[in-house]
Design a protein around this motif. Structure first.
Motif, PDB file in Angstrom:
ATOM      1  N   GLN A 165     -29.241 -17.936  -9.987  1.00 25.94           N
ATOM      2  CA  GLN A 165     -27.951 -18.272  -9.379  1.00 25.94           C
ATOM      3  C   GLN A 165     -27.251 -19.412 -10.113  1.00 25.94           C
ATOM      4  O   GLN A 165     -26.069 -19.659  -9.886  1.00 25.94           O
ATOM      5  N   LEU A 166     -27.970 -20.129 -10.972  1.00 24.99           N
ATOM      6  CA  LEU A 166     -27.390 -21.240 -11.721  1.00 24.99           C
ATOM      7  C   LEU A 166     -27.118 -20.864 -13.181  1.00 24.99           C
ATOM      8  O   LEU A 166     -27.020 -21.733 -14.037  1.00 24.99           O
TER       9      LEU A 166
ATOM     10  N   TYR B  71     -23.058 -24.311 -15.001  1.00 27.71           N
ATOM     11  CA  TYR B  71     -24.421 -24.834 -15.023  1.00 27.71           C
ATOM     12  C   TYR B  71     -25.063 -24.701 -16.396  1.00 27.71           C
ATOM     13  O   TYR B  71     -25.942 -25.493 -16.752  1.00 27.71           O
TER      14      TYR B  71
ATOM     15  N   ASN C 132     -24.158 -31.883  -5.354  1.00 33.47           N
ATOM     16  CA  ASN C 132     -23.945 -30.472  -5.601  1.00 33.47           C
ATOM     17  C   ASN C 132     -24.847 -29.657  -4.686  1.00 33.47           C
ATOM     18  O   ASN C 132     -26.073 -29.714  -4.796  1.00 33.47           O
ATOM     19  N   SER C 133     -24.245 -28.909  -3.781  1.00 36.12           N
ATOM     20  CA  SER C 133     -25.018 -28.160  -2.788  1.00 36.12           C
ATOM     21  C   SER C 133     -25.836 -27.052  -3.430  1.00 36.12           C
ATOM     22  O   SER C 133     -26.948 -26.745  -2.974  1.00 36.12           O
ATOM     23  N   GLU C 134     -25.301 -26.424  -4.510  1.00 38.31           N
ATOM     24  CA  GLU C 134     -26.039 -25.338  -5.148  1.00 38.31           C
ATOM     25  C   GLU C 134     -27.304 -25.851  -5.840  1.00 38.31           C
ATOM     26  O   GLU C 134     -28.354 -25.212  -5.800  1.00 38.31           O
TER      27      GLU C 134
END
Length: 311
Positions: free
Chosen positions: A54-55, A60, A291-293
């Motif tokens: 996901q990153l 990212y 950063n929530s992610e």
């Protein structure tokens, strides 16, 4: 510029930044602690972004390159400084000095361009979200990252080669804790004015041009946001990057864009320590804590690494 007055066996003396007073011993211990946190934090960011699918977005990918640059930057200066302080030996060989100059200048230059690329990425994400996958494709993101490394390395090669081509004499004591080019040039027996002007021009390109790109990107973001609420949301998204930009460019411009008559060795050492030691530890903290992610990926990391234990 002549090689005949020097040999590769000729060592320089790094004066350093710490002495044996209790205050300096405490500060040295603090630097070692910060170094440890920076190495762990930046290594964790690189591994986290590589492991979590996901990153793998352009933002990212660029962040992983920033963490890698910070990791290499702090490892370029602190270990040698620590070894000299603990061993009592302050010498550094000509080859070692050249390696420090190349790595230090290359990484600073690469980071300058990378931060500009990250600002452009945020501009596209906010102002052109429907075209983001086209304007910031994996190919374009890769080209941006590679260009940052290449441009930084070219600057590092030029500055290291020219700086080491001068003849040096006298006590050969560099008034710094690593081989910084301006500090090294104070020991030269030859006229370095032309090279100093070249360094200034390089600084304009490597610092002011990326700053202009960053300012332009955020100006477009402000103009694109019609409501106050939208602007607050946009800056909440970009605040991490703005924090890093302010810390990094502020210190670098202070060091390299000041007139020579206003420079002192102690000021240069303190400010250099700030952006070569403190900035690398702040970057992963800023991006992870805000950063929530990234925080979500950190929570999932134990499950990914140790599925049997967590189950």
């Amino acid at each position: 510029m002549a090689w005949e007055n020097q040999t590769f066996n000729s060592d320089f003396i790094l004066v350093g930044i710490f002495n044996n007073s209790p205050t300096h011993i405490f500060l040295f211990s603090l630097v070692l602690g910060i170094f440890t946190v920076a190495v762990i934090g930046n290594t964790a960011m690189v591994l986290l972004i590589c492991l979590d699918n996901q990153l793998h977005s352009p933002m990212y990918v660029l962040l992983s390159q920033l963490s890698l640059m910070d990791l290499m930057l702090i490892c370029t200066t602190v270990p040698k400084m620590a070894f000299n302080y603990l061993s009592g030996r302050k010498s550094i060989s000509l080859a070692g000095c050249g390696a420090q100059i190349f790595l230090y200048v290359s990484l600073l230059g690469a980071e300058c361009f990378l931060l500009a690329a990250m600002a452009y990425d945020r501009y596209v994400a906010i102002c052109h979200p429907l075209r983001y996958s086209i304007l910031m494709s994996q190919k374009i993101c890769g080209l941006m990252a590679a260009s940052s490394w290449i441009l930084g390395s070219l600057d590092g090669i030029i500055e290291a080669a020219v700086a080491l081509s001068f003849s040096y004499c006298g006590a050969r004591e560099i008034p710094h804790f690593f081989c910084d080019v301006p500090a090294l040039l104070t020991l030269s027996c030859t006229n370095t004015l032309l090279f100093e002007r070249m360094i200034f021009i390089c600084c304009v390109i490597m610092l002011l041009f990326p700053v202009a790109v960053i300012i332009a990107s955020y100006v477009y973001v402000i103009v694109a946001m019609r409501s106050t609420e939208a602007r607050k949301k946009a800056f909440s998204t970009c605040s991490s990057h703005l924090s890093v930009v302010g810390l990094f460019y502020g210190a670098a411009i202070f060091i390299y864009m000041r007139p020579k008559s206003y420079r002192t060795a102690n000021q240069d050492k303190v400010v250099s320590a700030f952006y070569t030691v403190f900035t690398p530890v702040l970057n992963p903290l800023i991006y992870s804590l805000r950063n929530s992610e990234v925080k979500g990926a950190l929570k999932k990391l134990p499950t990914q690494c140790f599925p049997n234990i967590t189950n």
